[in-house]
Design an enzyme around this catalytic site. Structure first.
Site, mmCIF file in Angstrom:
data_model
loop_
_atom_site.group_PDB
_atom_site.id
_atom_site.type_symbol
_atom_site.label_atom_id
_atom_site.label_comp_id
_atom_site.label_asym_id
_atom_site.label_seq_id
_atom_site.Cartn_x
_atom_site.Cartn_y
_atom_site.Cartn_z
ATOM 1 N N SER A 197 0.861 -1.188 0.000
ATOM 2 C CA SER A 197 0.000 0.000 0.000
ATOM 3 C C SER A 197 0.901 1.244 0.000
ATOM 4 C CB SER A 197 -0.850 -0.018 1.272
ATOM 5 O OG SER A 197 -1.529 1.203 1.444
ATOM 6 N N TYR A 210 -1.812 -0.693 10.659
ATOM 7 C CA TYR A 210 -1.954 -1.079 9.247
ATOM 8 C C TYR A 210 -0.698 -0.684 8.460
ATOM 9 C CZ TYR A 210 -3.817 -1.259 4.451
ATOM 10 O OH TYR A 210 -4.002 -1.532 3.115
HETATM 11 N N1 NAD Z 1 -8.811 -0.388 -1.202
HETATM 12 C C1 NAD Z 1 -7.763 0.412 -0.937
HETATM 13 O O1 NAD Z 1 -7.906 1.638 -0.857
HETATM 14 C C2 NAD Z 1 -6.387 -0.201 -0.758
HETATM 15 C C3 NAD Z 1 -5.286 0.647 -0.769
HETATM 16 C C4 NAD Z 1 -4.025 0.121 -0.587
HETATM 17 C C5 NAD Z 1 -3.851 -1.240 -0.419
HETATM 18 N N2 NAD Z 1 -4.934 -2.058 -0.410
HETATM 19 C C6 NAD Z 1 -4.705 -3.495 -0.190
HETATM 20 O O2 NAD Z 1 -5.153 -4.209 -1.329
HETATM 21 C C7 NAD Z 1 -5.672 -5.476 -0.942
HETATM 22 C C8 NAD Z 1 -7.089 -5.643 -1.479
HETATM 23 O O3 NAD Z 1 -7.876 -4.579 -1.019
HETATM 24 P P1 NAD Z 1 -9.406 -4.400 -1.431
HETATM 25 O O4 NAD Z 1 -9.726 -2.974 -1.198
HETATM 26 O O5 NAD Z 1 -9.669 -4.981 -2.767
HETATM 27 O O6 NAD Z 1 -10.110 -5.260 -0.292
HETATM 28 P P2 NAD Z 1 -11.625 -5.768 -0.158
HETATM 29 O O7 NAD Z 1 -12.027 -5.564 1.252
HETATM 30 O O8 NAD Z 1 -12.483 -5.191 -1.227
HETATM 31 O O9 NAD Z 1 -11.471 -7.339 -0.443
HETATM 32 C C9 NAD Z 1 -10.660 -8.107 0.372
HETATM 33 C C10 NAD Z 1 -11.052 -9.564 0.229
HETATM 34 O O10 NAD Z 1 -10.193 -10.324 1.082
HETATM 35 C C11 NAD Z 1 -10.947 -11.310 1.756
HETATM 36 N N3 NAD Z 1 -10.311 -11.676 3.012
HETATM 37 C C12 NAD Z 1 -10.226 -10.932 4.145
HETATM 38 N N4 NAD Z 1 -9.610 -11.639 5.101
HETATM 39 C C13 NAD Z 1 -9.306 -12.855 4.579
HETATM 40 C C14 NAD Z 1 -8.682 -14.006 5.088
HETATM 41 N N5 NAD Z 1 -8.267 -14.075 6.353
HETATM 42 N N6 NAD Z 1 -8.512 -15.076 4.267
HETATM 43 C C15 NAD Z 1 -8.953 -15.031 2.984
HETATM 44 N N7 NAD Z 1 -9.576 -13.961 2.455
HETATM 45 C C16 NAD Z 1 -9.752 -12.873 3.242
HETATM 46 C C17 NAD Z 1 -12.317 -10.622 1.993
HETATM 47 O O11 NAD Z 1 -13.336 -11.582 2.221
HETATM 48 C C18 NAD Z 1 -12.495 -9.841 0.695
HETATM 49 O O12 NAD Z 1 -13.179 -10.605 -0.281
HETATM 50 C C19 NAD Z 1 -5.572 -5.509 0.575
HETATM 51 O O13 NAD Z 1 -4.399 -6.189 0.946
HETATM 52 C C20 NAD Z 1 -5.485 -4.059 0.976
HETATM 53 O O14 NAD Z 1 -4.813 -3.881 2.205
HETATM 54 C C21 NAD Z 1 -6.189 -1.570 -0.580
#
Ligand code: NAD
Length: 329
Positions: A197, A210
């Protein structure tokens, strides 16, 4: 050992002759010159790659396992890889969302398999590896994407939130690597993509633990790359890409706070996935999403003194507001 004994061993060693010393000095000079040449070649290659990027590689024969495909960027990446004719292994703790993703891929005549797994459970991850190897085949691309992001002032972050974040974002990624990397190493063929991130590049308010987990993801990827490169065996066929998104509209960042919305717009999950798949296919080592933040929010501030970075951060006032309490209870 006594001082006398140590002195005796030292005395037994023959001092190097002038000839040997000269040869050693020449060897070292040669090594230094060769290192400088290689560094310059690497610099020119990376400048060349900015103007003439590598053709995106073909992923049609790959078995691509993505964690967190039940929602957000994981789902969007799964759809894109399936459109590129890869076999996609969709893994999520949430079977409903994950089934929806698999159905979407199948509607487009893509190839997808659904597995339910909590990636923070090491035994479950190793059982998953065995099952996928038997039922689908050997995974050649691992996308460590699943993650959670409780947003709260540091001292209000609960023990459960801190533990969950570390168990999923950091340890979950490590278990997946330990389970899925060995078959890739055996064939010297594979690619690891890890979702870090921008919060793993710069600290941010309401995201203290985080940020720690995402700095950890970057550290793990960097250290693993060094370890594989310095092994005696050739692991050059294992590629690694670390992804550092800013705010992506998946709902993960509940209350984004952005002062200059025209300059720093949140990215749509489909656009983010497009950029991530593209970076993987071009074998980029690390990217930000969007790409321009690489210089403006990461490289440029690294050149400034800490106080100047703080002033810049306070001026842009970009981050996330806290979550409602008990979201992860
Ligand atoms: N959305 C943002 O703004 C953002 C920014 C920077 C980084 N990220 C990172 O990108 C990645 C994806 O983010 P996103 O926004 O698409 O997330 P999201 O919440 O839309 O989707 C995450 C998915 O991971 C699954 N999940 C959660 N815990 C789990 C576990 N223990 N085992 C298996 N599956 C699990 C959830 O059920 C969900 O389907 C994450 O690692 C997040 O930290 C997101």
């Amino acid at each position: 050992m006594s001082e006398r004994g140590y002195g005796r061993i030292m005395a037994e060693q023959e001092p190097p002759t002038t000839y040997e010393k000269t040869i050693d000095a020449l060897k070292l000079t040669g090594e230094i010159l060769w290192t400088i040449v290689q560094i310059w070649v690497a610099i020119f290659q990376s400048i060349y790659a900015v103007f003439f990027p590598m053709e995106p590689k073909d992923v049609s024969g790959e078995i691509i396992l993505i964690s967190g495909t039940g929602h957000g960027m994981g789902r969007e990446m799964a759809l894109r890889f399936a459109r590129l004719k890869a076999t996609v292994v969709c893994v999520d703790i949430n079977p409903k969302g994950n089934q929806e993703t698999v159905d979407m891929i199948k509607q487009e005549k893509g190839k997808a398999f659904r597995y339910e797994c909590d990636i923070s459970d090491r035994a479950a991850v190793f059982a998953l590896q065995q099952k996928v190897a038997q039922e689908v085949g050997s995974v050649t691309v691992l996308v460590n994407n699943a993650g959670i992001m409780p947003c709260r002032p540091f001292l209000e972050t609960t023990e459960k939130e801190v533990r969950l974040m570390n168990e999923i974002n950091v340890m979950g990624g490590i278990w997946m690597l330990q389970a899925f990397l060995p078959p890739m190493l055996a064939r010297n063929h594979g690619h690891i993509v890890a979702m870090a991130s921008m919060a793993g590049m710069v600290g941010s308010k309401n995201l203290v633990p985080y940020c720690g987990t995402k700095f950890a993801v970057r550290g793990i990827m960097q250290a693993l790359a060094v370890e594989l490169r310095q092994e005696e065996k050739d692991y050059s066929g294992i590629k690694m890409t670390t992804v550092c998104p800013y705010i992506v509209n998946t709902g993960l960042a509940h209350n984004p706070k952005i002062r200059f919305k025209d300059l720093m717009k949140p990215v749509e999950p489909s656009d983010a996935a497009e950029q991530i798949v593209n970076a993987m296919r071009r074998e980029l080592v690390e990217i930000t999403v969007p790409g321009d933040l690489w210089y403006s929010s990461y490289k440029f501030p690294q050149l400034l003194p800490a106080r100047a970075v703080a002033i810049l951060q306070d001026f842009t006032k970009t981050g996330v507001e806290p979550h409602a309490p008990n979201q992860f209870e």
